[in-house]
Design a protein around this motif. Sequence first.
Motif, PDB file in Angstrom:
ATOM      1  N   THR A 213       0.843  -1.198   0.000  1.00 50.59           N
ATOM      2  CA  THR A 213       0.000   0.000   0.000  1.00 50.59           C
ATOM      3  C   THR A 213       0.871   1.239   0.000  1.00 50.59           C
ATOM      4  N   ILE A 214       0.256   2.387  -0.214  1.00 48.64           N
ATOM      5  CA  ILE A 214       1.011   3.637  -0.238  1.00 48.64           C
ATOM      6  C   ILE A 214       1.550   3.995   1.144  1.00 48.64           C
ATOM      7  N   PRO A 236       9.517   9.549 -10.927  1.00 47.68           N
ATOM      8  CA  PRO A 236       9.235  10.349 -12.126  1.00 47.68           C
ATOM      9  C   PRO A 236       8.136   9.782 -13.007  1.00 47.68           C
ATOM     10  N   GLY A 237       7.951   8.455 -12.951  1.00 47.72           N
ATOM     11  CA  GLY A 237       6.902   7.835 -13.745  1.00 47.72           C
ATOM     12  C   GLY A 237       5.545   7.891 -13.079  1.00 47.72           C
ATOM     13  N   GLY A 238       5.521   8.473 -11.886  1.00 45.56           N
ATOM     14  CA  GLY A 238       4.262   8.555 -11.152  1.00 45.56           C
ATOM     15  C   GLY A 238       4.143   7.446 -10.124  1.00 45.56           C
ATOM     16  N   LYS A 244       3.181  -0.689  -9.263  1.00 46.21           N
ATOM     17  CA  LYS A 244       3.062  -1.943 -10.010  1.00 46.21           C
ATOM     18  C   LYS A 244       4.003  -3.013  -9.461  1.00 46.21           C
ATOM     19  N   GLY A 245       5.132  -2.577  -8.883  1.00 48.96           N
ATOM     20  CA  GLY A 245       6.087  -3.543  -8.362  1.00 48.96           C
ATOM     21  C   GLY A 245       6.036  -3.710  -6.862  1.00 48.96           C
ATOM     22  N   VAL A 246       5.296  -2.868  -6.185  1.00 47.94           N
ATOM     23  CA  VAL A 246       5.242  -2.901  -4.729  1.00 47.94           C
ATOM     24  C   VAL A 246       4.561  -4.183  -4.244  1.00 47.94           C
ATOM     25  N   THR A 248       5.819  -7.102  -4.494  1.00 51.64           N
ATOM     26  CA  THR A 248       6.207  -8.229  -5.351  1.00 51.64           C
ATOM     27  C   THR A 248       7.707  -8.181  -5.623  1.00 51.64           C
ATOM     28  N   ASP A 249       8.171  -9.171  -6.381  1.00 51.64           N
ATOM     29  CA  ASP A 249       9.544  -9.146  -6.884  1.00 51.64           C
ATOM     30  C   ASP A 249       9.544  -8.251  -8.125  1.00 51.64           C
ATOM     31  N   GLY A 250      10.060  -7.031  -7.964  1.00 51.47           N
ATOM     32  CA  GLY A 250      10.038  -6.051  -9.048  1.00 51.47           C
ATOM     33  C   GLY A 250      11.293  -6.044  -9.894  1.00 51.47           C
ATOM     34  N   THR A 251      12.111  -7.102  -9.799  1.00 51.20           N
ATOM     35  CA  THR A 251      13.381  -7.128 -10.529  1.00 51.20           C
ATOM     36  C   THR A 251      13.172  -6.995 -12.036  1.00 51.20           C
ATOM     37  N   ALA A 252      12.258  -7.789 -12.587  1.00 52.11           N
ATOM     38  CA  ALA A 252      12.028  -7.751 -14.035  1.00 52.11           C
ATOM     39  C   ALA A 252      11.526  -6.383 -14.480  1.00 52.11           C
ATOM     40  N   LEU A 253      10.636  -5.790 -13.693  1.00 56.95           N
ATOM     41  CA  LEU A 253      10.102  -4.470 -14.018  1.00 56.95           C
ATOM     42  C   LEU A 253      11.200  -3.424 -13.978  1.00 56.95           C
ATOM     43  N   PHE A 254      12.052  -3.494 -12.963  1.00 61.29           N
ATOM     44  CA  PHE A 254      13.158  -2.549 -12.828  1.00 61.29           C
ATOM     45  C   PHE A 254      14.124  -2.680 -13.999  1.00 61.29           C
ATOM     46  N   MET A 255      14.490  -3.916 -14.345  1.00 64.13           N
ATOM     47  CA  MET A 255      15.443  -4.139 -15.427  1.00 64.13           C
ATOM     48  C   MET A 255      14.870  -3.743 -16.775  1.00 64.13           C
TER      49      MET A 255
END
Length: 279
Positions: A213-214, A236-238, A244-246, A248-255
């Motif tokens: 959550t925020i 910067p992307g909002g 979208k990655g919070v 979870t495993d956001g590795t793929a999204l980050f890369m």
Amino acid sequence: MNNKEVINLYIEDRQDTLEWMGDEVEIETLDEVVTFILNDIKQKYQTDLLTLRDHENQYYEIDQIVEFKRPHTYITIPQRQDVKTLAKNEVRLNRNIYTIKNGSILLEKYKGARKVECVDYQLSAIKKANQKYVDTLIGIFDDLVIQPKKRNSIKNEAVKPIQFQKEPESPKFGQSPKESLSPSWIQRKQLSDSSKKNDLKQLTIDEVAKHNTINSAWIVINSKVYDVTKYLNKHPGGQEELMKGVGTDGTALFMQNHPWVNAHYLLEQFQVGFLINHK
């Protein structure tokens, strides 16, 4: 009569050569081209840190390479033992030759002896690409963690002295330096002290998922868990993109969006733990 001058940059089997007539090209132009090359290397190796050294293993910064017109500079990446650059002046298999004039740069790419590509750049396009790279870093992490220095600062800054005997001995090529030197145009803020490492927890993905959550936003990048709650409104992307990655495993999204950025180097102070038992 004008004499041709040359700067060579080496990393693994890649060689980037700058060629120009001594009296025809300004230092600011050379600075932009060297920066353009180093930015390309950073993106290809997915890193934001490079170490620049000569054949005697003395460290240099970008400004010094250009100011002193170092003929041979060898590039390594701190903590990356898989990237090996030999201190030899032999012509590499992959060679990029930049023929430079003040207003234009002709790039010829070679694979062995065979020319595979030829590109004509305007200096304005090189500057735009360099600024885009800096803007991307600023956009990703705002001024929360890093603050890029203004490029072309040679005239406004005294050149730092080269390492001499009073400085710690530099490591040999293929070894990790005791203290990795960052490029002069990225200044790190003080990261959290080493005692924090004792407070890091071993977390499962289910535990991370509870912080989605925020008001409590955790994200996993390369098996490390970071609390990015305070950064949500600065992304910067909002906020929506980061969310979208919070949890979870956001590795793929980050890369996918920032492949050249060393996330842990920038976010270490926000780390809360390590991910375990993740399939």
